[in-house]
Design a protein around this motif. Sequence first.
Motif, PDB file in Angstrom:
ATOM      1  N   THR A   1       0.932  -1.025  -0.046  1.00 28.09           N
ATOM      2  CA  THR A   1      -0.164   0.028   0.016  1.00 28.09           C
ATOM      3  C   THR A   1       0.845   1.146   0.072  1.00 28.09           C
ATOM      4  OG1 THR A   1      -1.649  -1.183   1.237  1.00 28.09           O
ATOM      5  CG2 THR A   1      -1.731   1.197   1.314  1.00 28.09           C
ATOM      6  N   VAL A   2       0.671   2.257  -1.071  1.00 29.17           N
ATOM      7  CA  VAL A   2       1.458   3.510  -1.102  1.00 29.17           C
ATOM      8  C   VAL A   2       0.460   4.335  -0.794  1.00 29.17           C
ATOM      9  CG1 VAL A   2       3.103   4.456  -2.279  1.00 29.17           C
ATOM     10  CG2 VAL A   2       3.113   2.181  -2.441  1.00 29.17           C
ATOM     11  N   ALA A   3       0.864   5.324   0.217  1.00 30.25           N
ATOM     12  CA  ALA A   3       0.309   6.803   0.240  1.00 30.25           C
ATOM     13  C   ALA A   3       0.957   7.670  -0.289  1.00 30.25           C
ATOM     14  CB  ALA A   3      -0.290   6.992   1.733  1.00 30.25           C
ATOM     15  N   LYS A   4       0.808   8.304  -1.750  1.00 31.16           N
ATOM     16  CA  LYS A   4       1.594   9.151  -2.429  1.00 31.16           C
ATOM     17  C   LYS A   4       1.116  10.665  -2.183  1.00 31.16           C
ATOM     18  CE  LYS A   4       4.706  10.549  -5.251  1.00 31.16           C
ATOM     19  NZ  LYS A   4       4.744  10.149  -6.754  1.00 31.16           N
ATOM     20  N   GLY A   5       1.756  11.231  -1.343  1.00 30.11           N
ATOM     21  CA  GLY A   5       1.306  12.905  -1.211  1.00 30.11           C
ATOM     22  C   GLY A   5       1.294  13.477  -2.186  1.00 30.11           C
ATOM     23  N   ALA A   6       0.418  14.584  -2.141  1.00 32.48           N
ATOM     24  CA  ALA A   6       0.316  15.533  -3.340  1.00 32.48           C
ATOM     25  C   ALA A   6       1.375  16.271  -3.252  1.00 32.48           C
ATOM     26  CB  ALA A   6      -0.936  16.389  -2.812  1.00 32.48           C
ATOM     27  N   ARG A   7       2.246  16.322  -2.354  1.00 31.92           N
ATOM     28  CA  ARG A   7       3.541  17.391  -2.617  1.00 31.92           C
ATOM     29  C   ARG A   7       4.896  16.492  -2.135  1.00 31.92           C
ATOM     30  NH1 ARG A   7      -0.438  19.348   0.128  1.00 31.92           N
ATOM     31  NH2 ARG A   7       0.222  18.597   1.961  1.00 31.92           N
ATOM     32  N   PRO A   8       5.862  16.832  -2.546  1.00 34.86           N
ATOM     33  CA  PRO A   8       7.233  15.910  -2.323  1.00 34.86           C
ATOM     34  C   PRO A   8       7.498  16.140  -0.957  1.00 34.86           C
ATOM     35  CG  PRO A   8       7.608  17.957  -3.639  1.00 34.86           C
ATOM     36  CD  PRO A   8       6.214  17.817  -3.495  1.00 34.86           C
ATOM     37  N   GLY A   9       8.289  15.052  -0.447  1.00 36.99           N
ATOM     38  CA  GLY A   9       8.742  14.960   0.947  1.00 36.99           C
ATOM     39  C   GLY A   9       9.506  13.709   1.135  1.00 36.99           C
ATOM     40  N   LYS A  10       9.734  13.535   2.366  1.00 34.26           N
ATOM     41  CA  LYS A  10      10.407  12.230   2.907  1.00 34.26           C
ATOM     42  C   LYS A  10       9.689  10.973   2.397  1.00 34.26           C
ATOM     43  CE  LYS A  10      13.966  13.764   5.312  1.00 34.26           C
ATOM     44  NZ  LYS A  10      13.963  13.738   6.888  1.00 34.26           N
ATOM     45  N   ARG A  11      10.440   9.821   2.225  1.00 28.36           N
ATOM     46  CA  ARG A  11       9.786   8.670   2.165  1.00 28.36           C
ATOM     47  C   ARG A  11       9.748   7.837   3.155  1.00 28.36           C
ATOM     48  NH1 ARG A  11      13.046   6.689  -2.652  1.00 28.36           N
ATOM     49  NH2 ARG A  11      14.651   7.615  -1.063  1.00 28.36           N
ATOM     50  N   GLY A  12       8.927   7.135   3.700  1.00 30.49           N
ATOM     51  CA  GLY A  12       8.883   6.076   4.924  1.00 30.49           C
ATOM     52  C   GLY A  12       8.331   4.795   4.270  1.00 30.49           C
ATOM     53  N   VAL A  13       8.965   3.707   4.896  1.00 33.14           N
ATOM     54  CA  VAL A  13       8.644   2.403   4.822  1.00 33.14           C
ATOM     55  C   VAL A  13       8.093   1.709   6.031  1.00 33.14           C
ATOM     56  CG1 VAL A  13       9.229   0.079   4.093  1.00 33.14           C
ATOM     57  CG2 VAL A  13       9.656   2.176   2.887  1.00 33.14           C
ATOM     58  N   LEU A  14       6.956   1.168   6.116  1.00 34.20           N
ATOM     59  CA  LEU A  14       6.353   0.482   7.474  1.00 34.20           C
ATOM     60  C   LEU A  14       6.309  -0.966   6.859  1.00 34.20           C
ATOM     61  CD1 LEU A  14       3.595   2.812   8.325  1.00 34.20           C
ATOM     62  CD2 LEU A  14       5.987   3.096   8.886  1.00 34.20           C
ATOM     63  N   THR A  15       6.792  -1.775   7.551  1.00 35.82           N
ATOM     64  CA  THR A  15       6.763  -3.212   7.282  1.00 35.82           C
ATOM     65  C   THR A  15       6.008  -4.053   8.643  1.00 35.82           C
ATOM     66  OG1 THR A  15       9.254  -3.615   7.977  1.00 35.82           O
ATOM     67  CG2 THR A  15       8.620  -3.308   5.630  1.00 35.82           C
TER      68      THR A  15
ATOM     69  N   ASN B   1      -4.545   3.581   7.025  1.00 34.89           N
ATOM     70  CA  ASN B   1      -5.963   3.827   7.109  1.00 34.89           C
ATOM     71  C   ASN B   1      -6.311   5.443   7.396  1.00 34.89           C
ATOM     72  OD1 ASN B   1      -6.857   1.452   5.873  1.00 34.89           O
ATOM     73  ND2 ASN B   1      -7.472   0.656   7.970  1.00 34.89           N
ATOM     74  N   GLN B   2      -5.317   5.881   8.439  1.00 34.03           N
ATOM     75  CA  GLN B   2      -5.436   7.403   8.712  1.00 34.03           C
ATOM     76  C   GLN B   2      -4.702   8.532   7.953  1.00 34.03           C
ATOM     77  OE1 GLN B   2      -4.074   8.203  12.920  1.00 34.03           O
ATOM     78  NE2 GLN B   2      -5.541   6.420  13.535  1.00 34.03           N
ATOM     79  N   LEU B   3      -4.105   7.874   6.874  1.00 34.38           N
ATOM     80  CA  LEU B   3      -3.433   8.808   5.972  1.00 34.38           C
ATOM     81  C   LEU B   3      -4.132   9.358   4.918  1.00 34.38           C
ATOM     82  CD1 LEU B   3       0.092   7.227   5.672  1.00 34.38           C
ATOM     83  CD2 LEU B   3      -0.578   8.962   7.301  1.00 34.38           C
ATOM     84  N   ASP B   4      -4.108  10.660   4.434  1.00 36.29           N
ATOM     85  CA  ASP B   4      -5.080  11.338   3.388  1.00 36.29           C
ATOM     86  C   ASP B   4      -3.956  11.834   2.372  1.00 36.29           C
ATOM     87  OD1 ASP B   4      -6.322  12.602   1.547  1.00 36.29           O
ATOM     88  OD2 ASP B   4      -7.343  14.017   3.180  1.00 36.29           O
ATOM     89  N   PRO B   5      -3.792  11.136   1.160  1.00 33.96           N
ATOM     90  CA  PRO B   5      -2.582  11.670   0.395  1.00 33.96           C
ATOM     91  C   PRO B   5      -2.708  12.932  -0.131  1.00 33.96           C
ATOM     92  CG  PRO B   5      -3.339   9.427   0.020  1.00 33.96           C
ATOM     93  CD  PRO B   5      -4.325   9.930   0.908  1.00 33.96           C
ATOM     94  N   ALA B   6      -4.035  13.607  -0.341  1.00 31.07           N
ATOM     95  CA  ALA B   6      -4.198  14.787  -0.642  1.00 31.07           C
ATOM     96  C   ALA B   6      -3.560  15.894   0.353  1.00 31.07           C
ATOM     97  CB  ALA B   6      -5.669  14.889  -0.943  1.00 31.07           C
ATOM     98  N   ARG B   7      -3.533  15.272   1.188  1.00 33.47           N
ATOM     99  CA  ARG B   7      -2.906  16.391   2.485  1.00 33.47           C
ATOM    100  C   ARG B   7      -1.408  16.148   3.070  1.00 33.47           C
ATOM    101  NH1 ARG B   7      -7.262  19.003   5.056  1.00 33.47           N
ATOM    102  NH2 ARG B   7      -6.187  19.082   6.885  1.00 33.47           N
ATOM    103  N   MET B   8      -0.855  15.294   2.362  1.00 37.29           N
ATOM    104  CA  MET B   8       0.481  14.738   2.920  1.00 37.29           C
ATOM    105  C   MET B   8       1.754  15.375   1.683  1.00 37.29           C
ATOM    106  SD  MET B   8      -0.183  10.579   3.098  1.00 37.29           S
ATOM    107  CE  MET B   8       1.613  10.437   2.676  1.00 37.29           C
ATOM    108  N   SER B   9       2.703  15.513   2.706  1.00 37.78           N
ATOM    109  CA  SER B   9       3.997  15.720   1.611  1.00 37.78           C
ATOM    110  C   SER B   9       4.853  14.626   1.881  1.00 37.78           C
ATOM    111  CB  SER B   9       4.639  17.012   2.395  1.00 37.78           C
ATOM    112  OG  SER B   9       3.855  17.998   2.266  1.00 37.78           O
ATOM    113  N   GLY B  10       5.047  14.044   0.873  1.00 38.95           N
ATOM    114  CA  GLY B  10       5.940  12.836   0.997  1.00 38.95           C
ATOM    115  C   GLY B  10       5.239  11.356   0.422  1.00 38.95           C
ATOM    116  N   THR B  11       5.864  10.223   0.965  1.00 39.25           N
ATOM    117  CA  THR B  11       5.149   9.073   0.636  1.00 39.25           C
ATOM    118  C   THR B  11       5.387   8.268   1.739  1.00 39.25           C
ATOM    119  OG1 THR B  11       5.733   9.270  -1.644  1.00 39.25           O
ATOM    120  CG2 THR B  11       5.472   6.914  -1.024  1.00 39.25           C
ATOM    121  N   VAL B  12       4.273   7.265   2.100  1.00 37.70           N
ATOM    122  CA  VAL B  12       4.277   6.311   3.017  1.00 37.70           C
ATOM    123  C   VAL B  12       4.022   4.993   2.376  1.00 37.70           C
ATOM    124  CG1 VAL B  12       3.476   5.419   5.393  1.00 37.70           C
ATOM    125  CG2 VAL B  12       3.794   7.805   5.000  1.00 37.70           C
ATOM    126  N   MET B  13       4.856   3.949   2.481  1.00 38.92           N
ATOM    127  CA  MET B  13       4.625   2.669   1.860  1.00 38.92           C
ATOM    128  C   MET B  13       4.538   1.656   2.958  1.00 38.92           C
ATOM    129  SD  MET B  13       6.757   0.522  -1.244  1.00 38.92           S
ATOM    130  CE  MET B  13       8.192   0.175  -0.093  1.00 38.92           C
TER     131      MET B  13
END
Length: 397
Positions: free
Chosen positions: A98-112, A131-143
């Motif tokens: 699952t990748v939450a890709k933010g609307a703006r660039p930023g850090k990339r976090g990985v959760l395993t 489930n708590q992440l809203d990509p439209a309001r994020m800067s960066g990516t969480v995978m």
Amino acid sequence: MSDKSKNGIDRRDLLIASIATVGASAALAVNAGAANAQDAATPAAHPTSGTAYTGDVIRGKKVISALDVNDLEPGQKHLLYFQGAQMPTGQHWYVSVTVAKGARPGKRGVLTSGVHGDEMSNIHAVQTVMNQLDPARMSGTVMAVTDVARPAIESMQRRWPNQGRGLDLIDMNREWPGNENGATAPSRHAGLLFNRLLRPNADFAIDFHTGTTGFEVTAFNLGGMDVPEVKAMVELYPVGQIFDNHVYPGVLHNAFMDAGIPSFTPEIGAARVLNVEMISLFVEGTMNVLKHHGIVAGPMGRTGKDVNVFVGNSAFPILATQGGIVEHLVKLNDKVEPGQKVAIQRNSFGEVVAEYTSGVAGEIAGQRSDAMSEPGNPLVFILFHKPTMEGIESYPE
């Protein structure tokens, strides 16, 4: 544990040198991975990018054999399957991505999670964060990769049932960073995931675990606090203990560390169950980490400053010397002193056959949850501070 990696490289020096170039090295790793023999013939939908689609679709989700999150559409969540190691039939083990890709660039976090197959609270914790992440309001990516060791999870057992030379149970969390052409399926699977999915997309990484079947642990974070980036993250969790130790070579968070990516391991209670109360502490702490890295906005939740955190750098194991029923005299998180009786053991007649005492001053970090034990089984782990650390510490399991 020494902060030297198994290759003799100073982890802290490598970390400092690597963070500035992690993006460039990650892209190189993805491209280099395409030469692996197992998947050399796999077609890529985007041959000039780091993301390789196999052309397969499983339950409506596209299958990839390599990923560069920069290729994904921003402001959206993306659900994919990653093609892992082959089975004896030639089919593949797939893991959920699952990748939450933010609307703006930023850090990339990985959760395993799911590196051990009998650990459930860690999977639920990662799912709850995502489930708590809203990509439209994020800067960066969480995978998030929630089911790393799929065959172990299918049978809800700690180790991967490898079939290469007859049935062999392999602890996948001693295999990292793996080898794409290794002798066992867990090693090949680890190599594929680490080279093509995890390392290329991580500026920091968190590998979630729980205790193992028959042995329950407290809520604690495990990582080397001699690395400032790791120390800053582990202290953002409102949990009662921090185990300040790099522990074994071959664990996933150490593979990240050796690649110059700050990483640590949260431990969330008992195996095979969902501890909702404990999970909520780690969700709150992980959201704090994402805020710390600027991926999500908002005020910090509770952190280690809001609870009475006990920090130790070593664990004192107490092993059973007899067979019989175990009766614990202390609870998880209890403070103990040297010489304090912590458990007794009775035989089938109810006679006390063994008494167990603490050899250190510290806090109870783990206890055997199975009521019976044979000689040699760990009964208790006590977190304490050792003034002088000498080399790598190995703990019985």
